[in-house]
Design an enzyme around this catalytic site. Structure first.
Site, PDB file in Angstrom:
ATOM      1  N   ARG A  57      -2.331   0.101   0.976  1.00  0.00           N
ATOM      2  CA  ARG A  57      -0.917  -0.038   1.328  1.00  0.00           C
ATOM      3  C   ARG A  57      -0.218   1.310   1.246  1.00  0.00           C
ATOM      4  O   ARG A  57       0.691   1.597   2.004  1.00  0.00           O
ATOM      5  CB  ARG A  57      -0.243  -1.045   0.387  1.00  0.00           C
ATOM      6  CG  ARG A  57      -0.542  -2.493   0.723  1.00  0.00           C
ATOM      7  CD  ARG A  57       0.193  -3.444  -0.182  1.00  0.00           C
ATOM      8  NE  ARG A  57      -0.232  -3.344  -1.563  1.00  0.00           N
ATOM      9  CZ  ARG A  57       0.258  -4.066  -2.560  1.00  0.00           C
ATOM     10  NH1 ARG A  57       1.211  -4.955  -2.306  1.00  0.00           N
ATOM     11  NH2 ARG A  57      -0.177  -3.923  -3.790  1.00  0.00           N
ATOM     12  N   LYS A  73      -5.283 -18.714  -3.952  1.00  0.00           N
ATOM     13  CA  LYS A  73      -6.695 -18.441  -3.688  1.00  0.00           C
ATOM     14  C   LYS A  73      -7.395 -19.631  -3.041  1.00  0.00           C
ATOM     15  O   LYS A  73      -8.170 -19.495  -2.101  1.00  0.00           O
ATOM     16  CB  LYS A  73      -7.408 -18.058  -4.990  1.00  0.00           C
ATOM     17  CG  LYS A  73      -7.380 -16.589  -5.329  1.00  0.00           C
ATOM     18  CD  LYS A  73      -8.132 -15.770  -4.286  1.00  0.00           C
ATOM     19  CE  LYS A  73      -8.257 -14.316  -4.684  1.00  0.00           C
ATOM     20  NZ  LYS A  73      -8.931 -13.526  -3.612  1.00  0.00           N
ATOM     21  N   LEU A 125      -1.123  -6.484   5.381  1.00  0.00           N
ATOM     22  CA  LEU A 125      -1.705  -7.810   5.568  1.00  0.00           C
ATOM     23  C   LEU A 125      -0.829  -8.733   6.400  1.00  0.00           C
ATOM     24  O   LEU A 125      -1.324  -9.610   7.112  1.00  0.00           O
ATOM     25  CB  LEU A 125      -1.961  -8.467   4.200  1.00  0.00           C
ATOM     26  CG  LEU A 125      -3.181  -7.988   3.410  1.00  0.00           C
ATOM     27  CD1 LEU A 125      -3.132  -8.546   1.999  1.00  0.00           C
ATOM     28  CD2 LEU A 125      -4.468  -8.406   4.103  1.00  0.00           C
ATOM     29  N   VAL A 129     -11.168  -7.980  -0.056  1.00  0.00           N
ATOM     30  CA  VAL A 129     -10.979  -8.025  -1.508  1.00  0.00           C
ATOM     31  C   VAL A 129      -9.506  -8.131  -1.871  1.00  0.00           C
ATOM     32  O   VAL A 129      -9.147  -8.661  -2.929  1.00  0.00           O
ATOM     33  CB  VAL A 129     -11.578  -6.762  -2.175  1.00  0.00           C
ATOM     34  CG1 VAL A 129     -11.558  -6.878  -3.694  1.00  0.00           C
ATOM     35  CG2 VAL A 129     -13.009  -6.524  -1.694  1.00  0.00           C
ATOM     36  N   ALA A 130      -8.630  -7.657  -1.010  1.00  0.00           N
ATOM     37  CA  ALA A 130      -7.205  -7.559  -1.318  1.00  0.00           C
ATOM     38  C   ALA A 130      -6.604  -8.899  -1.717  1.00  0.00           C
ATOM     39  O   ALA A 130      -6.824  -9.917  -1.071  1.00  0.00           O
ATOM     40  CB  ALA A 130      -6.453  -6.994  -0.106  1.00  0.00           C
ATOM     41  N   VAL A 157     -13.769 -10.365 -14.351  1.00  0.00           N
ATOM     42  CA  VAL A 157     -14.471  -9.084 -14.192  1.00  0.00           C
ATOM     43  C   VAL A 157     -14.060  -8.141 -15.318  1.00  0.00           C
ATOM     44  O   VAL A 157     -12.880  -8.002 -15.643  1.00  0.00           O
ATOM     45  CB  VAL A 157     -14.144  -8.448 -12.829  1.00  0.00           C
ATOM     46  CG1 VAL A 157     -14.936  -7.151 -12.646  1.00  0.00           C
ATOM     47  CG2 VAL A 157     -14.435  -9.428 -11.699  1.00  0.00           C
ATOM     48  N   SER A 166      -7.372  -8.246 -15.111  1.00  0.00           N
ATOM     49  CA  SER A 166      -8.442  -9.112 -15.603  1.00  0.00           C
ATOM     50  C   SER A 166      -8.959  -8.640 -16.957  1.00  0.00           C
ATOM     51  O   SER A 166      -9.357  -9.455 -17.799  1.00  0.00           O
ATOM     52  CB  SER A 166      -9.588  -9.181 -14.592  1.00  0.00           C
ATOM     53  OG  SER A 166     -10.250  -7.944 -14.478  1.00  0.00           O
TER      54      SER A 166
END
Length: 346
Positions: A39, A174, A63, A82-83, A200, A212
């Site tokens: 971005r 998601k 996006l 992945v974004a 992760v 995360s």
């Protein structure tokens, strides 16, 4: 094992994020050319860590703008989408209409815009979509525990809307985005594979500690915002599932290059309950004050988060559960996010 193809060109969306930035690094180290979408192209910190030279190209993309990714995916063999916005995990949710129009619809639109660009490119052979363990549940229809969770255990959309537990907006975003992406891909002949990431952890390239990792370390830091989310995951899944940074990125590439890969794949090194996680932390980080999580601990049974589908395909994990936790703590101490232990100070 999947064939190791070199000198291919891959596009990575969300290249400045935790998984995205490490995936770019991994692809470059494997000899590939990378089209990294960002971005904000002002990412000198990552450029120094990536290296890459002529094998790396940056593309500024939006996006929400159809056609924005056309140039980035042109000439690419595959695309890693992945974004994703992680902010909605911790931000308080507004009413349903606001969530639909300001979070879910933009996420779906962004994924479809990328897939439309892939259709127009004529060169893209496969898209790997980064999904999340949040789209799954270990609870059966009667509210009891399932002994094992696999790719079929998707959480019902109406349950998410109605329960509105911690992080529900991210879960819904998601879940619906992945569903819309598969529908579009199936209708338009696009090879789409989804990798369901667990929590992760491990090393990172980003200039700030990834959410995360802060989420995972909340029993150590006592983060009053993230600890309830971790507890909510424990109550929904029966355990906390982990995977190392390198393993999740290796799995992305493995699924991209394996001809037989199709559908959805859980990527999980191993899992443990919240109380077991605290026990692991106490071994590698003696400074942990375990009383911080006593009030948030939820009675649960260990539920196996199965990545059998991925390992049956031939994928092998490099790091075990204890290594993931150890390396995460060590890295965060070196980074300055966690204070050193008394032993390290001495």
């Amino acid at each position: 094992m999947a064939p190791q193809n070199s000198n291919r060109t891959y596009c990575v969306t969300g290249a400045t994020g935790y998984i995205g930035s490490w995936l770019v690094k991994s692809l470059l180290e494997n000899g590939h050319t990378v089209h990294a979408t960002v971005r904000n192209p002002d990412c000198d910190h990552l450029l120094k860590l990536w290296g890459g030279g002529d094998q790396l190209r940056l593309f500024k993309c939006d996006l929400n703008e159809e056609g924005s990714f056309d140039e980035a995916v042109q000439g690419c063999h595959g695309v890693f989408h992945v974004a994703a916005s992680m902010d909605v995990i911790v931000k308080p949710a507004d009413d349903d209409e606001f969530v639909q129009s300001n979070v879910i619809d933009p996420a779906i639109k962004g994924a479809l815009n990328i897939l439309k660009s892939c259709l127009r490119s004529k060169s893209v052979k496969r898209v790997v979509f980064t999904s999340s363990i949040s789209t799954l549940t270990a609870k059966n229809n009667q509210g009891g525990w399932m002994p094992m969770v696999d790719e079929s255990c998707q959480i019902p959309i109406d349950v998410v809307w109605n329960s509105k537990t911690s992080g529900w907006v991210y879960v819904l975003s998601k879940r619906l985005t992945e569903e819309a992406a598969f529908q579009f891909a199936n209708e338009n002949g696009i090879q789409l594979v989804s990798i369901i990431t667990t929590t992760v952890a491990g090393p990172f390239l980003t200039s700030t500690v990834p959410l995360s990792i802060r989420f995972l370390l909340s029993p150590v830091t006592g983060d009053s915002t993230l600890l309830p989310v971790l507890s909510s995951v424990n109550s929904r899944m029966g355990s906390i599932a982990l995977v190392h940074t390198e393993d999740i990125c290796n799995a992305h590439l493995y699924l991209m290059e394996h001809d037989q890969a199709q559908g959805r794949y859980i990527c999980c090194t191993d899992s443990c309950t919240l109380s077991q996680l605290v026990h692991h932390f106490s071994k590698v980080y003696p400074s942990l004050t375990s009383q911080r999580v006593v009030e948030t601990e939820i009675e649960s049974v260990p539920t196996q988060i199965s990545s059998k589908k991925l390992t049956d395909l031939g994928f092998k994990y490099k790091y075990g559960l204890h290594e993931v936790i150890q390396r995460t703590v060590d890295y965060c101490i070196d980074y300055g996010f966690l204070p050193p232990t008394e032993k390290q100070i001495k």
